[in-house]
Design an enzyme around this catalytic site. Sequence first.
Site: not given
Ligand code: IMP
Ligand code: MG
Length: 178
Positions: A45-46, A102, A105, A167
């Site tokens: 949803r981000g 969004d 990470d 959000r």
């Molecule tokens: P990834 O670690 O790049 O796979 O990120 C996975 C998902 O975790 C992202 O699409 C976000 O929805 C969520 N996420 C990562 N970092 C943050 C943060 O700092 N705040 C909120 N959601 C996060």
């Molecule tokens: Mg996300």
Amino acid sequence: MKTYEIEKTLVSEDEVKRIVERLGAEITAHYGELERELMVIGLLRGSFIFMADLVRQIKIPLVVDFLTLSSYGDGTISSGDVKVVMDLDSSIEDRDVLLVEDIVDTGRTFGKVIRMMRNRNPRSLKVCTFLNKPAARLVDIDIDFRGVDIPNEFAVGYGLDYAQGYRHLPYVGVLKID
Ligand code: IMP
Ligand code: MG
């Protein structure tokens, strides 16, 4: 739901606006004239708020679609195991596709989605993220359109959640968790 105050602002409302305008201009300039509409795909949803703002700054014909993923198995710790909860409505074969996130990470989620989308044989595939946390990266991702780099802190607002809350904040901040 327990609510927390915002400790500090990472990206102000004004900065959000400027970043989204710049990204829209970059994307518009990059694609120029396409034979068919650009397919802009948001990861739910981000990305829903960023998507809504971004597409209004892209000045070429486009269509939108959404993909819902769950990256957490049964636990709360990211397993890197990404499952499709709700798939796209339409085929992306031979289409120009722009994936919109969004935040990148660790890069695990986006990495998997990019691979999954490539297997569907789009004509082209580019990726755009509003926020980027370079210090948290575990999986290398080529980001074509990048909003802004932020430090390795947990961000909320402008689509990003903590326990599904926050959000709707029109800016990006860090929570003060006591
Ligand atoms: P990834 O670690 O790049 O796979 O990120 C996975 C998902 O975790 C992202 O699409 C976000 O929805 C969520 N996420 C990562 N970092 C943050 C943060 O700092 N705040 C909120 N959601 C996060
Ligand atoms: Mg996300």
